[in-house]
Design an enzyme around this catalytic site. Structure first.
Site, PDB file in Angstrom:
ATOM      1  N   GLU A  63      -1.040  -5.736   8.616  1.00 18.54           N
ATOM      2  CA  GLU A  63      -0.190  -5.159   9.656  1.00 18.54           C
ATOM      3  C   GLU A  63      -0.703  -5.484  11.062  1.00 18.54           C
ATOM      4  O   GLU A  63      -1.909  -5.384  11.327  1.00 18.54           O
ATOM      5  CB  GLU A  63      -0.137  -3.627   9.502  1.00 18.54           C
ATOM      6  CG  GLU A  63       0.540  -3.188   8.216  1.00 18.54           C
ATOM      7  CD  GLU A  63       0.685  -1.666   8.100  1.00 18.54           C
ATOM      8  OE1 GLU A  63       0.425  -0.941   9.085  1.00 18.54           O
ATOM      9  OE2 GLU A  63       1.063  -1.216   7.001  1.00 18.54           O
ATOM     10  N   ASP A  92       0.837  -1.203   0.000  1.00 20.55           N
ATOM     11  CA  ASP A  92       0.000   0.000   0.000  1.00 20.55           C
ATOM     12  C   ASP A  92       0.877   1.261   0.000  1.00 20.55           C
ATOM     13  O   ASP A  92       0.361   2.387  -0.080  1.00 20.55           O
ATOM     14  CB  ASP A  92      -1.018  -0.005   1.144  1.00 20.55           C
ATOM     15  CG  ASP A  92      -0.392  -0.110   2.516  1.00 20.55           C
ATOM     16  OD1 ASP A  92       0.848  -0.109   2.611  1.00 20.55           O
ATOM     17  OD2 ASP A  92      -1.157  -0.190   3.504  1.00 20.55           O
ATOM     18  N   GLU A 105       9.645  -4.031  10.090  1.00 21.53           N
ATOM     19  CA  GLU A 105       9.992  -2.703   9.552  1.00 21.53           C
ATOM     20  C   GLU A 105      10.556  -1.779  10.630  1.00 21.53           C
ATOM     21  O   GLU A 105       9.975  -1.641  11.710  1.00 21.53           O
ATOM     22  CB  GLU A 105       8.733  -2.073   8.912  1.00 21.53           C
ATOM     23  CG  GLU A 105       9.014  -0.715   8.303  1.00 21.53           C
ATOM     24  CD  GLU A 105       7.917  -0.227   7.347  1.00 21.53           C
ATOM     25  OE1 GLU A 105       6.935  -0.969   7.098  1.00 21.53           O
ATOM     26  OE2 GLU A 105       8.055   0.909   6.858  1.00 21.53           O
ATOM     27  N   LYS A 119      -0.896  -9.559   2.733  1.00 22.26           N
ATOM     28  CA  LYS A 119      -0.155  -9.090   3.909  1.00 22.26           C
ATOM     29  C   LYS A 119      -1.037  -8.145   4.710  1.00 22.26           C
ATOM     30  O   LYS A 119      -1.806  -7.371   4.127  1.00 22.26           O
ATOM     31  CB  LYS A 119       1.121  -8.359   3.487  1.00 22.26           C
ATOM     32  CG  LYS A 119       1.934  -7.810   4.664  1.00 22.26           C
ATOM     33  CD  LYS A 119       3.302  -7.314   4.250  1.00 22.26           C
ATOM     34  CE  LYS A 119       3.312  -5.921   3.677  1.00 22.26           C
ATOM     35  NZ  LYS A 119       2.816  -4.865   4.587  1.00 22.26           N
ATOM     36  N   ASP A 133      -1.089  -6.262  -0.451  1.00 21.16           N
ATOM     37  CA  ASP A 133      -1.330  -5.639   0.856  1.00 21.16           C
ATOM     38  C   ASP A 133      -2.815  -5.378   1.061  1.00 21.16           C
ATOM     39  O   ASP A 133      -3.475  -4.810   0.173  1.00 21.16           O
ATOM     40  CB  ASP A 133      -0.620  -4.279   0.891  1.00 21.16           C
ATOM     41  CG  ASP A 133       0.386  -4.166   2.014  1.00 21.16           C
ATOM     42  OD1 ASP A 133       0.393  -5.033   2.909  1.00 21.16           O
ATOM     43  OD2 ASP A 133       1.158  -3.193   1.991  1.00 21.16           O
TER      44      ASP A 133
HETATM   45  O1  KIV Z   1       3.483  -1.333   1.707  1.00 23.22           O
HETATM   46  C1  KIV Z   1       4.667  -1.662   1.573  1.00 23.22           C
HETATM   47  O2  KIV Z   1       5.314  -1.435   0.539  1.00 23.22           O
HETATM   48  C2  KIV Z   1       5.318  -2.340   2.698  1.00 23.22           C
HETATM   49  C3  KIV Z   1       6.805  -2.400   2.674  1.00 23.22           C
HETATM   50  C4  KIV Z   1       7.375  -1.132   3.200  1.00 23.22           C
HETATM   51  C5  KIV Z   1       7.306  -3.585   3.382  1.00 23.22           C
HETATM   52  O3  KIV Z   1       4.669  -2.765   3.583  1.00 23.22           O
END
Ligand code: KIV
Length: 261
Positions: free
Chosen positions: A113, A44, A175, A111, A83
């Site tokens: 968070e 994202d 991160e 993915k 994401d």
């Molecule tokens: O959204 C993204 O690109 C990420 C990376 C910084 C790992 O989560």
């Protein structure tokens, strides 16, 4: 190149460092697949580095579907992580519906968070491969400062990493956190860890592709520029403008190709 599966990444832990790059567009994804990059993240971060938003929170599922589709067309044989945008993973059923949309757009896994263990477990129970993300969490962080320096934050991150693995994630992005903490977590987990600003002791490393290309006007201190694409864009635009103003273009391509249209 055959597309890497979850089991391939598990086997790479401890034996072969994993390269991950973000990708948002078809031609860049094509180049990354040609280079043999085993896993692409349609992050994202697209909102900040490609769309000009000031945070990742403005990114929607529709944006992600558009970019995942483009990356899939450029990299048909590469594992793609999509994401889940801000709040599209706010509860297990919402997350499942959101994740299914990202998979339908072309992602192989998703993915998300933070410590959303029930969400991760629900996605995994429904056959969806999940990557976790700990340390700095851009969707909810107040700033971009390193996290985990204080003992209680470090302990929370340790527990979060274990919780994410316990819920069934197959990989963990870490991160902007202390290097020794990232190394400790990497040693303690079965699943591979991918660092960004988390030091050398992770199982793999990820960079935002625009940072690596030098395409932008701000690069985080932990990123590395392998090229200066922003400078090349300005150089190309200046060269083209000069040739238009002097009428060299398109006469010079007509001379090269012999075609007058
Ligand atoms: O959204 C993204 O690109 C990420 C990376 C910084 C790992 O989560």
């Amino acid at each position: 190149m055959t597309k890497k599966q979850v089991s391939d990444f598990t086997m790479m832990k401890g034996s072969q460092p994993i390269t991950m790059l973000t990708a948002y567009t078809c031609p860049v994804a094509r180049g990354l697949q040609q280079a043999g990059v085993p896993v692409l993240l349609v992050g994202d971060t697209v909102g900040m580095v490609e769309m000009g938003f000031d945070s990742t929170r403005q990114v929607t599922l529709e944006h992600m579907e558009y970019h995942i589709g483009a990356v899939r067309r450029g990299a048909p044989d590469t594992h793609i992580i999509g994401d889940l945008p801000y709040r599209t993973d706010r509860d297990p059923d919402t997350a499942l519906a959101s994740a299914r949309r990202l998979l339908a757009a072309g992602a192989d896994s998703v993915k998300l968070e933070g410590d959303k263990y029930a969400v991760i477990a629900h996605l995994v129970a429904n056959g969806i491969d999940v990557v976790g993300h700990t340390g700095l969490l851009p969707q909810t962080a107040k700033g971009f400062a390193k996290v985990g320096r204080r003992a209680e934050d470090a302990q929370r991150i340790r527990e979060e990493a274990q919780g994410i693995q316990g819920a069934g994630a197959f990989m963990l992005v870490m991160e902007h956190m202390p290097y020794d903490l990232a190394g400790e977590i990497t040693a303690a987990l079965r699943i591979p860890t991918i660092g960004i600003g988390a030091g050398p002791d992770c199982d793999g490393q990820v960079l935002v592709i625009n940072d690596a290309l030098g395409l932008g006007d701000y690069w985080p201190p932990f990123s590395k520029q392998y090229a200066r694409v922003s400078d090349s864009i300005a150089d190309v635009a200046k060269a083209f403008s000069r040739e238009v103003e002097t009428r060299e273009f398109p006469n010079n391509i007509i001379r090269m190709t012999g075609s007058r249209g």
